[in-house]
Every structure is written in C-alpha cells, then in structure tokens.
Design an enzyme around this catalytic site. Structure first.
Site, PDB file in Angstrom:
ATOM      1  N   TYR A  48      15.886  -3.605  -1.526  1.00 31.97           N
ATOM      2  CA  TYR A  48      16.610  -2.335  -1.366  1.00 31.97           C
ATOM      3  C   TYR A  48      18.110  -2.535  -1.642  1.00 31.97           C
ATOM      4  O   TYR A  48      18.709  -1.790  -2.425  1.00 31.97           O
ATOM      5  CB  TYR A  48      16.390  -1.793   0.053  1.00 31.97           C
ATOM      6  CG  TYR A  48      17.294  -0.641   0.437  1.00 31.97           C
ATOM      7  CD1 TYR A  48      17.118   0.630  -0.101  1.00 31.97           C
ATOM      8  CD2 TYR A  48      18.337  -0.825   1.348  1.00 31.97           C
ATOM      9  CE1 TYR A  48      17.946   1.682   0.242  1.00 31.97           C
ATOM     10  CE2 TYR A  48      19.170   0.219   1.711  1.00 31.97           C
ATOM     11  CZ  TYR A  48      18.977   1.479   1.152  1.00 31.97           C
ATOM     12  OH  TYR A  48      19.814   2.510   1.500  1.00 31.97           O
ATOM     13  N   THR A  74      14.720   4.904   0.234  1.00 33.43           N
ATOM     14  CA  THR A  74      15.401   4.355   1.413  1.00 33.43           C
ATOM     15  C   THR A  74      14.493   3.547   2.352  1.00 33.43           C
ATOM     16  O   THR A  74      14.921   3.186   3.442  1.00 33.43           O
ATOM     17  CB  THR A  74      16.080   5.498   2.224  1.00 33.43           C
ATOM     18  OG1 THR A  74      15.092   6.478   2.548  1.00 33.43           O
ATOM     19  CG2 THR A  74      17.207   6.149   1.454  1.00 33.43           C
ATOM     20  N   TRP A 115      23.928   2.991   8.635  1.00 33.36           N
ATOM     21  CA  TRP A 115      23.162   3.417   9.817  1.00 33.36           C
ATOM     22  C   TRP A 115      23.200   4.938  10.042  1.00 33.36           C
ATOM     23  O   TRP A 115      23.693   5.424  11.059  1.00 33.36           O
ATOM     24  CB  TRP A 115      23.688   2.688  11.061  1.00 33.36           C
ATOM     25  CG  TRP A 115      23.501   1.208  11.058  1.00 33.36           C
ATOM     26  CD1 TRP A 115      23.209   0.410   9.993  1.00 33.36           C
ATOM     27  CD2 TRP A 115      23.605   0.332  12.187  1.00 33.36           C
ATOM     28  NE1 TRP A 115      23.125  -0.906  10.389  1.00 33.36           N
ATOM     29  CE2 TRP A 115      23.362  -0.977  11.736  1.00 33.36           C
ATOM     30  CE3 TRP A 115      23.881   0.535  13.533  1.00 33.36           C
ATOM     31  CZ2 TRP A 115      23.394  -2.074  12.584  1.00 33.36           C
ATOM     32  CZ3 TRP A 115      23.921  -0.555  14.385  1.00 33.36           C
ATOM     33  CH2 TRP A 115      23.676  -1.845  13.911  1.00 33.36           C
ATOM     34  N   LYS A 135      20.429  -0.932  -4.658  1.00 34.35           N
ATOM     35  CA  LYS A 135      21.613  -0.097  -4.385  1.00 34.35           C
ATOM     36  C   LYS A 135      22.843  -0.682  -5.085  1.00 34.35           C
ATOM     37  O   LYS A 135      23.668   0.054  -5.628  1.00 34.35           O
ATOM     38  CB  LYS A 135      21.852   0.036  -2.876  1.00 34.35           C
ATOM     39  CG  LYS A 135      20.783   0.831  -2.124  1.00 34.35           C
ATOM     40  CD  LYS A 135      20.654   2.275  -2.583  1.00 34.35           C
ATOM     41  CE  LYS A 135      21.843   3.144  -2.227  1.00 34.35           C
ATOM     42  NZ  LYS A 135      21.611   4.563  -2.621  1.00 34.35           N
TER      43      LYS A 135
HETATM   44  N1  LIG Z   1      19.321   5.953   5.933  1.00 36.79           N
HETATM   45  C1  LIG Z   1      20.294   5.082   6.189  1.00 36.79           C
HETATM   46  O1  LIG Z   1      20.432   4.558   7.299  1.00 36.79           O
HETATM   47  C2  LIG Z   1      21.295   4.760   5.117  1.00 36.79           C
HETATM   48  C3  LIG Z   1      22.341   3.856   5.406  1.00 36.79           C
HETATM   49  C4  LIG Z   1      23.311   3.638   4.444  1.00 36.79           C
HETATM   50  C5  LIG Z   1      23.259   4.300   3.227  1.00 36.79           C
HETATM   51  N2  LIG Z   1      22.210   5.123   2.942  1.00 36.79           N
HETATM   52  C6  LIG Z   1      22.198   5.818   1.650  1.00 36.79           C
HETATM   53  O2  LIG Z   1      22.542   7.175   1.900  1.00 36.79           O
HETATM   54  C7  LIG Z   1      21.915   8.026   0.941  1.00 36.79           C
HETATM   55  C8  LIG Z   1      21.174   9.155   1.642  1.00 36.79           C
HETATM   56  O3  LIG Z   1      20.185   8.568   2.494  1.00 36.79           O
HETATM   57  P1  LIG Z   1      19.228   9.457   3.391  1.00 36.79           P
HETATM   58  O4  LIG Z   1      18.994   8.688   4.638  1.00 36.79           O
HETATM   59  O5  LIG Z   1      19.720  10.862   3.434  1.00 36.79           O
HETATM   60  O6  LIG Z   1      17.887   9.381   2.513  1.00 36.79           O
HETATM   61  P2  LIG Z   1      16.506  10.131   2.768  1.00 36.79           P
HETATM   62  O7  LIG Z   1      16.548  10.955   4.003  1.00 36.79           O
HETATM   63  O8  LIG Z   1      15.458   9.083   2.609  1.00 36.79           O
HETATM   64  O9  LIG Z   1      16.456  11.122   1.550  1.00 36.79           O
HETATM   65  C9  LIG Z   1      16.385  10.694   0.233  1.00 36.79           C
HETATM   66  C10 LIG Z   1      15.891  11.844  -0.590  1.00 36.79           C
HETATM   67  O10 LIG Z   1      15.851  11.428  -1.951  1.00 36.79           O
HETATM   68  C11 LIG Z   1      14.683  11.992  -2.524  1.00 36.79           C
HETATM   69  N3  LIG Z   1      14.305  11.243  -3.718  1.00 36.79           N
HETATM   70  C12 LIG Z   1      13.767  10.012  -3.810  1.00 36.79           C
HETATM   71  N4  LIG Z   1      13.554   9.686  -5.092  1.00 36.79           N
HETATM   72  C13 LIG Z   1      13.961  10.753  -5.830  1.00 36.79           C
HETATM   73  C14 LIG Z   1      13.978  11.052  -7.207  1.00 36.79           C
HETATM   74  N5  LIG Z   1      13.520  10.171  -8.107  1.00 36.79           N
HETATM   75  N6  LIG Z   1      14.483  12.241  -7.615  1.00 36.79           N
HETATM   76  C15 LIG Z   1      14.938  13.135  -6.725  1.00 36.79           C
HETATM   77  N7  LIG Z   1      14.922  12.924  -5.392  1.00 36.79           N
HETATM   78  C16 LIG Z   1      14.443  11.746  -4.960  1.00 36.79           C
HETATM   79  C17 LIG Z   1      13.648  11.888  -1.430  1.00 36.79           C
HETATM   80  O11 LIG Z   1      12.588  12.759  -1.700  1.00 36.79           O
HETATM   81  P3  LIG Z   1      11.132  12.477  -1.064  1.00 36.79           P
HETATM   82  O12 LIG Z   1      11.285  12.759   0.397  1.00 36.79           O
HETATM   83  O13 LIG Z   1      10.255  13.418  -1.793  1.00 36.79           O
HETATM   84  O14 LIG Z   1      10.836  11.026  -1.330  1.00 36.79           O
HETATM   85  C18 LIG Z   1      14.468  12.305  -0.202  1.00 36.79           C
HETATM   86  O15 LIG Z   1      14.451  13.706  -0.025  1.00 36.79           O
HETATM   87  C19 LIG Z   1      21.030   7.111   0.084  1.00 36.79           C
HETATM   88  O16 LIG Z   1      21.737   6.774  -1.070  1.00 36.79           O
HETATM   89  C20 LIG Z   1      20.862   5.865   0.953  1.00 36.79           C
HETATM   90  O17 LIG Z   1      20.626   4.720   0.166  1.00 36.79           O
HETATM   91  C21 LIG Z   1      21.227   5.383   3.860  1.00 36.79           C
END
Ligand SMILES: NC(=O)c1ccc[n+]([C@@H]2O[C@H](COP(=O)([O-])OP(=O)(O)OC[C@H]3O[C@@H](n4cnc5c(N)ncnc54)[C@H](OP(=O)(O)O)[C@@H]3O)[C@@H](O)[C@H]2O)c1
Length: 301
Positions: free
Chosen positions: A127, A64, A152, A131
C-alpha cells in the site's frame, strides 16, 4: 472560482466530507463515485472534466485496504498509481489544478521525530509503495498540483479506526491496542477544510504547488487514540472496557506498518493559514455524533 470543485472518489470517507462541506459553504461542487467515474479510465476522466469544466480537481479515490494490498498489489496499483497518473495527465492537458491525497505510510516509520515534507520516502508495504508511486506520477505529470499527505483518518462514515473501536467497545470487556505505533488521528472533516483552503488558493494563485503534510493536531499511540474514544463513548453507554497494551510486533496483520506516522503540518499552516483541531476535540465530536441519536431514541422510547 471559475468552475466547480470536482471530487473523484466522492463516496469515500474523505470524498464525501469534501462534497458536503463545499455544498454547506455554498461553493459549486460535483462529486463522482467510482460508479460515476473510474479514475483508471482515461476516457471517463476526460469526459468528466469536459462536462464539469472544474476550477480544481480533487482525488479522494484510492485503494485503502493496507493488508489486502499485500495479496492484490496490481489492484492496489491500479487505483493508487494508474488512477492518479490518469487524473494528473488529464488535468495538465486541460489546465486544471489538481489536489491529490496521500499518506504517512510512504515513510518507513524509523524517524524519531515528526516527518516533514523533505524526508525521504521509504515505504515498507505494498500500500505504502503504491501511494509513493502515485505521488511521483502526480509530480511528474501535472505541474499545478498539491499533494496532501495525511494520517489515521476517521469520521462518521466508512471503515475507520474510531468506528471499529466504538463497535468493539460495545461488544467486549477487553480490547488489545498497539502502544508503539504513533500517529496523528485526523478527522475527515478537517481534511475537507484543508482541501477547500488549498482549492481556493490553487484556483487563484499560479505558483502554489508541491507536497504538504496535513494531519490532526497532536500525536498519540493507537492505544491512546482508543482510550480517548472509549472514554468519550462511556459518557453515552456507561461501559468502559479494559484496554490491554500490545506491541505492533504482536499484532497479527499481513502488512508491515511504520511505527512512527507522525506528520509535521507546519508547512501547510504557513502556506494555507489553516490547522486542524486538536485530535481529542474532533474525537469527542465524532463519538457524540455517532452515539447521541441512538441515546435520544432510547430515552424517548
Ligand atoms: N484511511 C486512512 O486512515 C488514510 C490515512 C492516510 C491517508 N489516506 C489517504 O486518504 C485518501 C482518502 O482515503 P479514505 O479513507 O477516504 O478512503 P476510502 O474511504 O477507502 O474511499 C476511497 C474511495 O475510492 C474509491 N475508489 C477506489 N478505486 C477507485 C477507482 N479506480 N475509481 C474511482 N474510485 C475509486 C472507493 O470506491 P469503492 O468503495 O467502490 O471501492 C472509495 O469510495 C486516500 O488517498 C488514502 O490513501 C487514508
């Protein structure tokens, strides 16, 4: 449900809220962090699904870091394309429905109104491209899928805009905030509610599938989002730093970002009967949950 909800990426901001909410509701749930199960490793994923025999699999794992992805596209693609492809293929071969989370950055942001599910994806960053490719893999490999596109995300845990603003507002007298990027601030807890609503339906109805937009109710700019956070924070700290307005073009970052990130969640509401709280309400709750314990400690000492 005939088995637990199995959440990959359970240490992420969304993953942990899904596990916590399901557990609080008394639902069977298992959360796997990256250390427990790397989603790019097919053997690990297959073993996890054989051991847990889930009713539904949820992918909360992703790469992310929007800016870092520009210089490490292969690492971003492993988590955002290969990982969802592995999960989708294993879910399809074991007959388990799959919920995947995607994002507003699959669009180019040029549309003048909120994005709907039938709008063409046209990512403008590494990114966003990974996605969009991840979504395509899920659609191709797993017939019983729901892809939730959200926007967000913020909450009590992890790296997010709200926590960054709270930290900066405690340290500085002026913050520079972008006025021309518009989106829907979405609380991780609302996404957890949405995922549970989808899981319930997927576990019981064979026909549910496709892409759905789900985001906080209402839209604002990054500046408007920050203003709400700072105002709520001031209740606890008495400090109100000035918020200067800047344009996205003046914001020095590696990745291009869509200007319009607004998602229309009406298809989700019609299908699953749930819509997120107005974003301002959740901001108030999250800021209070972050700052009230420290205030109580101060008063007591
Ligand atoms: N953040 C935003 O504002 C936002 C907005 C729109 C959509 N999204 C989407 O929403 C979803 C959740 O986002 P989030 O903000 O909760 O993400 P996050 O807090 O960054 O958490 C992502 C998790 O995925 C883990 N991860 C990464 N690569 C991996 C792998 N190969 N195998 C297993 N685990 C893995 C990471 O582990 P590590 O910590 O060890 O790296 C982390 O714990 C994602 O699909 C993201 O693209 C996010």
């Amino acid at each position: 449900m005939s088995g637990p909800i199995l959440v990959f990426g359970a240490r992420g901001q969304v993953g942990r809220e899904i596990v916590a909410l399901a557990a609080a509701r008394g639902l069977a749930v298992a959360g796997l962090s990256r250390a427990d199960a790397d989603i790019t490793n097919e053997t690990t994923v297959r073993v996890a699904i054989e051991v847990h025999r889930p009713a539904v699999v949820v992918n909360g794992a992703a790469y992310t870091s929007v800016d870092r992805a520009e210089r490490e596209p292969e690492i971003a693609a492993a988590a955002n394309v290969t990982g969802p492809a592995v999960l989708a293929a294993v879910c399809a071969s074991t007959g388990v429905p799959f919920i995947h989370i995607s994002c507003d950055y699959v669009f180019n942001g040029a549309k003048k109104s909120a994005y709907v599910e039938s709008d063409r994806v046209a990512p403008i960053s590494v990114y966003g491209r990974t996605k969009a490719e991840g979504e395509a893999k899920v659609r191709e490999l797993c017939p019983r899928h729901v892809i939730l596109r959200t926007s967000w995300i913020y909450g009590l845990h992890g790296q997010n805009f709200l926590r960054n603003v709270v930290k900066l507002a405690a340290e500085r007298d002026e913050l520079r905030m972008v006025v021309d990027q518009i989106g829907c601030p979405t609380a991780a807890i609302d996404i957890a509610e949405a995922v549970l609503a989808v899981a319930r339906k997927l576990a019981t109805e064979a026909k549910v599938s496709g892409i759905f937009h789900f985001a906080g109710t209402g839209a604002t700019s990054r500046h408007g989002f920050a203003a709400e956070i700072v105002q709520r924070q001031a209740i606890f700290t008495g400090r109100t730093p000035k918020l200067a307005e800047i344009k996205m073009a003046e914001y020095p970052v590696a990745a291009k970002r869509p200007l319009n990130c607004e998602l229309d969640s009406s298809r989700f509401r019609a299908a699953f009967g749930y819509s997120a709280a107005p974003w301002q309400h959740r901001v108030a709750e999250v800021v209070a949950a972050l700052l009230a314990p420290a205030m109580a400690k101060k008063v007591a000492s």
